[in-house]
Write a protein that holds these residues in place. Structure first.
Motif, mmCIF file in Angstrom:
data_model
loop_
_atom_site.group_PDB
_atom_site.id
_atom_site.type_symbol
_atom_site.label_atom_id
_atom_site.label_comp_id
_atom_site.label_asym_id
_atom_site.label_seq_id
_atom_site.Cartn_x
_atom_site.Cartn_y
_atom_site.Cartn_z
ATOM 1 N N PRO A 196 0.833 -1.212 0.000
ATOM 2 C CA PRO A 196 0.000 0.000 0.000
ATOM 3 C C PRO A 196 0.866 1.259 0.000
ATOM 4 O O PRO A 196 1.874 1.321 0.725
ATOM 5 N N ARG A 197 0.457 2.279 -0.778
ATOM 6 C CA ARG A 197 1.292 3.473 -0.953
ATOM 7 C C ARG A 197 0.465 4.654 -1.435
ATOM 8 O O ARG A 197 -0.666 4.502 -1.894
ATOM 9 N N ALA A 198 1.098 5.814 -1.372
ATOM 10 C CA ALA A 198 0.515 7.054 -1.894
ATOM 11 C C ALA A 198 1.637 7.911 -2.468
ATOM 12 O O ALA A 198 2.822 7.644 -2.235
ATOM 13 N N ALA A 199 1.258 8.944 -3.217
ATOM 14 C CA ALA A 199 2.230 9.847 -3.848
ATOM 15 C C ALA A 199 3.193 9.084 -4.750
ATOM 16 O O ALA A 199 4.345 9.464 -4.916
ATOM 17 N N HIS A 200 2.706 7.979 -5.327
ATOM 18 C CA HIS A 200 3.441 7.214 -6.324
ATOM 19 C C HIS A 200 3.076 7.769 -7.702
ATOM 20 O O HIS A 200 2.419 8.808 -7.800
ATOM 21 N N THR A 201 3.475 7.076 -8.749
ATOM 22 C CA THR A 201 3.102 7.527 -10.086
ATOM 23 C C THR A 201 2.863 6.329 -10.992
ATOM 24 O O THR A 201 3.453 5.264 -10.795
ATOM 25 N N CYS A 202 1.970 6.489 -11.966
ATOM 26 C CA CYS A 202 1.586 5.407 -12.874
ATOM 27 C C CYS A 202 1.739 5.842 -14.328
ATOM 28 O O CYS A 202 1.606 7.034 -14.645
ATOM 29 N N ALA A 203 1.988 4.876 -15.208
ATOM 30 C CA ALA A 203 2.081 5.142 -16.647
ATOM 31 C C ALA A 203 1.737 3.874 -17.402
ATOM 32 O O ALA A 203 1.961 2.754 -16.910
ATOM 33 N N VAL A 204 1.193 4.025 -18.612
ATOM 34 C CA VAL A 204 0.781 2.898 -19.445
ATOM 35 C C VAL A 204 1.705 2.763 -20.652
ATOM 36 O O VAL A 204 1.997 3.744 -21.344
ATOM 37 N N LEU A 205 2.163 1.534 -20.903
ATOM 38 C CA LEU A 205 2.838 1.174 -22.152
ATOM 39 C C LEU A 205 2.167 -0.091 -22.671
ATOM 40 O O LEU A 205 2.204 -1.139 -22.005
ATOM 41 N N GLY A 206 1.532 -0.014 -23.844
ATOM 42 C CA GLY A 206 0.804 -1.161 -24.367
ATOM 43 C C GLY A 206 -0.336 -1.529 -23.435
ATOM 44 O O GLY A 206 -1.178 -0.694 -23.101
ATOM 45 N N ASN A 207 -0.361 -2.798 -22.998
ATOM 46 C CA ASN A 207 -1.400 -3.229 -22.067
ATOM 47 C C ASN A 207 -0.866 -3.392 -20.650
ATOM 48 O O ASN A 207 -1.481 -4.049 -19.818
ATOM 49 N N LYS A 208 0.268 -2.772 -20.378
ATOM 50 C CA LYS A 208 0.877 -2.849 -19.056
ATOM 51 C C LYS A 208 0.763 -1.494 -18.346
ATOM 52 O O LYS A 208 1.084 -0.444 -18.915
ATOM 53 N N GLY A 209 0.278 -1.537 -17.098
ATOM 54 C CA GLY A 209 0.239 -0.351 -16.254
ATOM 55 C C GLY A 209 1.392 -0.396 -15.273
ATOM 56 O O GLY A 209 1.474 -1.303 -14.433
ATOM 57 N N TYR A 210 2.308 0.551 -15.379
ATOM 58 C CA TYR A 210 3.502 0.580 -14.528
ATOM 59 C C TYR A 210 3.272 1.509 -13.343
ATOM 60 O O TYR A 210 2.594 2.552 -13.454
ATOM 61 N N VAL A 211 3.856 1.145 -12.203
ATOM 62 C CA VAL A 211 3.826 1.994 -11.011
ATOM 63 C C VAL A 211 5.228 2.023 -10.427
ATOM 64 O O VAL A 211 5.904 0.988 -10.327
ATOM 65 N N PHE A 212 5.674 3.234 -10.075
ATOM 66 C CA PHE A 212 7.016 3.399 -9.512
ATOM 67 C C PHE A 212 6.947 4.195 -8.214
ATOM 68 O O PHE A 212 6.301 5.240 -8.143
ATOM 69 N N GLY A 213 7.672 3.688 -7.193
ATOM 70 C CA GLY A 213 7.927 4.438 -5.971
ATOM 71 C C GLY A 213 6.693 4.804 -5.181
ATOM 72 O O GLY A 213 5.657 4.144 -5.217
ATOM 73 N N GLY A 214 6.820 5.897 -4.415
ATOM 74 C CA GLY A 214 5.742 6.385 -3.575
ATOM 75 C C GLY A 214 6.053 6.226 -2.099
ATOM 76 O O GLY A 214 7.058 5.612 -1.703
#
Length: 401
Positions: A196-214
């Motif tokens: 569980p996290r907040a203040a992370h970030t997400c991005a989409v490439l193709g059919n993959k949703g990426y999440v980094f940090g937070g």
């Protein structure tokens, strides 16, 4: 000078706002600033619009079911509609969803609250992020509140009011809103999700949703995960080769190519504002730091949007640690050129920068090309005006130091 100031005006300083690009315009809404140690939320009936070609900002009033003035809302654009979900204001956390049509023919920006939906929305929260895929808004994480009967394994409790039976903490659940059917649902998730996290970030490439940090409990992470947006399968922590960025929160992650993500800024585990930029190649599973970026422009809780030639436009945010010195809110637009510009763009920029030397020849251009040239002339004129104004402001500040 007054006319130039009005023409070359800029959106107000802010952090925790929403931004989106649609049809070559950047839209900015919401957020907050600090005035005399008080948090002040920006007006909910204003949207600032930046014309990417000519570099001019305009402010438009909004009407309809106005969302509350918030920070930490999650904004995303689908088919010309800007959707705003969640956020925080003086009354607490929100789980309301609103949208506005950015392509209205009469340029009337009319907010509508989505009330007649099916399914169950997420619990109230802010500092969440989302992926846009197949006309769906797919929300992940965030910090917020839950009632006792809403507690689950996807929620890490930080604080509680036993009297009111309310708990505050971090989420790692996934909620989907289908904009075509106006339906909320939670997909059947496979494999273990990130913490569980907040203040992370997400991005989409193709059919993959990426999440980094937070922010995870009392630290800030630098882990990378992906979610298959067709099968709802989490990847687990993605192993990367070589060096990788330090942990952070309040950063941005922007898709810049079919297999590349651009990471910028944030707040480090030691609460140091960051100004580093990194590119992650998902094919090779490796990070590469961009050494040519300026080292003196830290940003956190900003927004980042992709331009039409893969430039990343970073707006607003803070240059200070918001927990200790909440005064450094910004309103400049940082443009990072990640890939070479097209030959046409390079020529237009060259003419725009040297318009005074080419004044006679410019009028000879064909009408369509002339229109593009005039936009770039305006762009560089506005750029020079703002640069000079910023320099004078800094000199004035030094006089009183």
């Amino acid at each position: 000078m007054a006319a130039a100031h009005q023409r070359f005006c800029v959106a107000e300083e802010r952090s925790g706002h929403c931004a989106a690009v649609d049809e070559n315009f950047l839209y900015v809404w919401g957020g907050y600033v600090t005035i005399e140690e008080n948090e002040v939320y920006l007006p909910n009936d204003e949207v600032w619009v930046y014309d990417i070609d000519c570099g001019l900002w305009t402010m438009h009033l909004m009407e309809g079911d106005l969302p509350p003035s918030t920070s930490g809302s999650c904004g995303a654009c689908i088919n010309g509609k800007l959707y705003i979900f969640g956020g925080y204001d003086d009354k607490g956390y929100s789980n309301q969803l609103y949208f506005v049509n950015l392509r209205a023919s009469n340029k009337t920006y009319l907010w509508k609250q989505i009330k007649n939906f099916k399914g169950q929305p997420p619990t109230p929260r802010d500092k969440l992020s989302c992926w846009v895929y197949k006309d769906r808004l797919i929300y992940f994480g965030g910090y917020g509140c839950r009632k006792h009967n809403e507690l689950s394994d996807c929620f890490d409790v930080q604080d509680a009011s036993w009297e009111e039976h309310v708990f505050w903490g971090w989420n790692n659940d996934v909620h989907v809103f289908d904009t075509n059917t106006q339906t909320w649902f939670q997909p059947p998730i496979k494999n273990g999700p990130p913490q569980p996290r907040a203040a992370h970030t997400c991005a989409v490439l193709g059919n993959k949703g990426y999440v980094f940090g937070g922010r995870v409990l009392q630290t800030r992470m630098n882990d990378l995960h992906s979610l298959d947006l067709d099968t709802w399968t989490w990847s687990g922590g993605i192993e990367v080769k070589g060096v990788k960025p330090k942990g952070r929160s309040w950063h941005t992650l922007t898709p810049i190519a079919d297999n590349q993500l651009f990471l910028f800024g944030g707040l480090s585990p030691a609460s140091v504002p960051l100004s580093d930029g990194w590119i992650h190649n998902v094919t090779r599973s490796e990070w590469k730091q961009l050494d040519h970026l300026p080292k003196d422009i830290p940003r956190l809780w900003h927004t980042a949007c992709l331009g039409k030639e893969s430039e990343v436009m970073v707006f607003g945010g803070s240059k200070d640690d918001l927990f200790s010195l909440d005064t450094g809110h910004c309103n400049d637009l940082l443009i990072f050129q990640i890939q070479p510009y097209s030959l046409l763009r390079l020529c237009l920029n060259s003419i725009g920068k040297n318009a005074s030397k080419l004044e006679r020849q410019i009028s000879w251009l064909p009408t369509k090309l002339l229109q593009e040239v005039l936009k770039r002339i305006t762009f560089w004129s506005a750029n020079e005006y703002r640069k000079e104004k910023r320099k004078l402001s800094e000199e004035k500040g030094n006089d009183f130091a």
